[in-house]
Design a protein around this motif. Sequence first.
Motif, mmCIF file in Angstrom:
data_model
loop_
_atom_site.group_PDB
_atom_site.id
_atom_site.type_symbol
_atom_site.label_atom_id
_atom_site.label_comp_id
_atom_site.label_asym_id
_atom_site.label_seq_id
_atom_site.Cartn_x
_atom_site.Cartn_y
_atom_site.Cartn_z
ATOM 1 N N ASP A 32 -3.593 -4.906 -2.046
ATOM 2 C CA ASP A 32 -2.520 -4.309 -2.842
ATOM 3 C C ASP A 32 -1.436 -5.298 -3.244
ATOM 4 O O ASP A 32 -0.412 -4.905 -3.801
ATOM 5 C CB ASP A 32 -1.896 -3.132 -2.080
ATOM 6 C CG ASP A 32 -2.825 -1.937 -2.024
ATOM 7 O OD1 ASP A 32 -3.190 -1.430 -3.101
ATOM 8 O OD2 ASP A 32 -3.204 -1.517 -0.914
ATOM 9 N N SER A 50 1.246 6.703 -6.801
ATOM 10 C CA SER A 50 0.129 7.621 -7.011
ATOM 11 C C SER A 50 0.569 9.068 -6.855
ATOM 12 O O SER A 50 0.209 9.932 -7.669
ATOM 13 C CB SER A 50 -0.996 7.294 -6.025
ATOM 14 O OG SER A 50 -2.097 8.174 -6.203
ATOM 15 N N ASN A 51 1.349 9.343 -5.827
ATOM 16 C CA ASN A 51 1.804 10.707 -5.591
ATOM 17 C C ASN A 51 2.706 11.217 -6.712
ATOM 18 O O ASN A 51 2.668 12.400 -7.067
ATOM 19 C CB ASN A 51 2.557 10.783 -4.263
ATOM 20 C CG ASN A 51 1.648 10.599 -3.068
ATOM 21 O OD1 ASN A 51 0.440 10.799 -3.156
ATOM 22 N ND2 ASN A 51 2.216 10.198 -1.937
ATOM 23 N N ARG A 91 2.210 1.688 -3.500
ATOM 24 C CA ARG A 91 1.183 2.170 -4.424
ATOM 25 C C ARG A 91 0.889 3.652 -4.180
ATOM 26 O O ARG A 91 0.657 4.420 -5.129
ATOM 27 C CB ARG A 91 -0.089 1.328 -4.298
ATOM 28 C CG ARG A 91 -0.977 1.425 -5.545
ATOM 29 C CD ARG A 91 -2.197 0.508 -5.475
ATOM 30 N NE ARG A 91 -1.874 -0.896 -5.328
ATOM 31 C CZ ARG A 91 -1.500 -1.704 -6.338
ATOM 32 N NH1 ARG A 91 -1.383 -1.212 -7.562
ATOM 33 N NH2 ARG A 91 -1.241 -2.974 -6.125
ATOM 34 N N ARG A 92 0.910 4.081 -2.923
ATOM 35 C CA ARG A 92 0.702 5.497 -2.628
ATOM 36 C C ARG A 92 1.850 6.348 -3.156
ATOM 37 O O ARG A 92 1.637 7.471 -3.634
ATOM 38 C CB ARG A 92 0.514 5.695 -1.120
ATOM 39 C CG ARG A 92 -0.855 5.262 -0.617
ATOM 40 C CD ARG A 92 -1.084 5.608 0.846
ATOM 41 N NE ARG A 92 -0.380 4.706 1.756
ATOM 42 C CZ ARG A 92 0.620 5.068 2.541
ATOM 43 N NH1 ARG A 92 1.054 6.326 2.529
ATOM 44 N NH2 ARG A 92 1.201 4.193 3.349
ATOM 45 N N ASN A 108 0.830 -1.198 0.000
ATOM 46 C CA ASN A 108 0.000 0.000 0.000
ATOM 47 C C ASN A 108 0.867 1.251 0.000
ATOM 48 O O ASN A 108 0.573 2.236 -0.703
ATOM 49 C CB ASN A 108 -0.921 -0.002 1.217
ATOM 50 C CG ASN A 108 -1.791 1.245 1.279
ATOM 51 O OD1 ASN A 108 -1.516 2.167 2.032
ATOM 52 N ND2 ASN A 108 -2.842 1.274 0.486
ATOM 53 N N TYR A 109 1.974 1.226 0.755
ATOM 54 C CA TYR A 109 2.901 2.352 0.773
ATOM 55 C C TYR A 109 3.494 2.581 -0.619
ATOM 56 O O TYR A 109 3.563 3.722 -1.104
ATOM 57 C CB TYR A 109 4.015 2.094 1.787
ATOM 58 C CG TYR A 109 5.138 3.094 1.740
ATOM 59 C CD1 TYR A 109 4.968 4.391 2.196
ATOM 60 C CD2 TYR A 109 6.380 2.733 1.211
ATOM 61 C CE1 TYR A 109 6.003 5.317 2.137
ATOM 62 C CE2 TYR A 109 7.413 3.650 1.156
ATOM 63 C CZ TYR A 109 7.223 4.939 1.620
ATOM 64 O OH TYR A 109 8.255 5.848 1.546
ATOM 65 N N ALA A 114 -3.091 8.721 -9.670
ATOM 66 C CA ALA A 114 -3.875 7.619 -9.107
ATOM 67 C C ALA A 114 -4.177 6.537 -10.135
ATOM 68 O O ALA A 114 -4.216 5.349 -9.805
ATOM 69 C CB ALA A 114 -5.178 8.162 -8.518
#
Length: 250
Positions: free
Chosen positions: A227, A195-196, A191-192, A188-189, A200
Amino acid sequence: MSRTMVAGNWKMNTTPREGHELVRQVIDRVGTPATKVVFGVPAIQLMAVQALVKDPSGYAVAAQNMHEEQSGAFTGETSAAMLADAGIEYVILGHSERREYAGEDDELINRKIVAAIAAGLKPIYCCGEKLDIREAGNQEVVVGKQIEQALGSLSPTQIESVVIAYEPVWAIGTGVTASKEQAQQMHNYIRRMISNQFGADVAEHMTILYGGSVKPGNAAELFAQPDVDGGLVGGASLDAESFAAIVQAV
């Protein structure tokens, strides 16, 4: 389009004859897979295995390494253009063993990733922390730096070709596996982070694999995490029955 995948990294194992039989047995057990299945094979077997996976669909081949230059006096090396011309679809880059034994850092790996994408290959980029980093609680700092240095210079179009494999070094070949919660937290980290940096939509479609002592007994619970899109499998990929079971757990 599904973002799931199971890739096997054979490392320096199997003779060409053994590799041929291993692929045949996996395909016999799995048939047409419900997910993308990738065989990461020794260089001497690339073209032979590529010829085997054309039918049924859903299978592909990955090189385990490549050189960052297009050509030149680099004895024993293989270029991205050579792999692409042979019909190879993927290349594993940044594996902890290449970092440890060949001294590769993320600056060099970035150059390889850029060269691979330019040639039409899809890099499987490996990242992950060592045990002392995990015990100190700094795993996100280290993995974040690896991703930033290796992938941060890519364009949104380039990053779409990349598969990320999170492989905690403390779990590779040790029999110790990250818990499903640890795997999900890091995925999840990652993927974030994507995204950043890239948006997204890019992050939502990116395949992020878990690697580190994946086996039939833990694959389903790992792959069930939102994820975790599949696995980069080491030792278990050398056994047709085990690898087939992992593929079918996605």
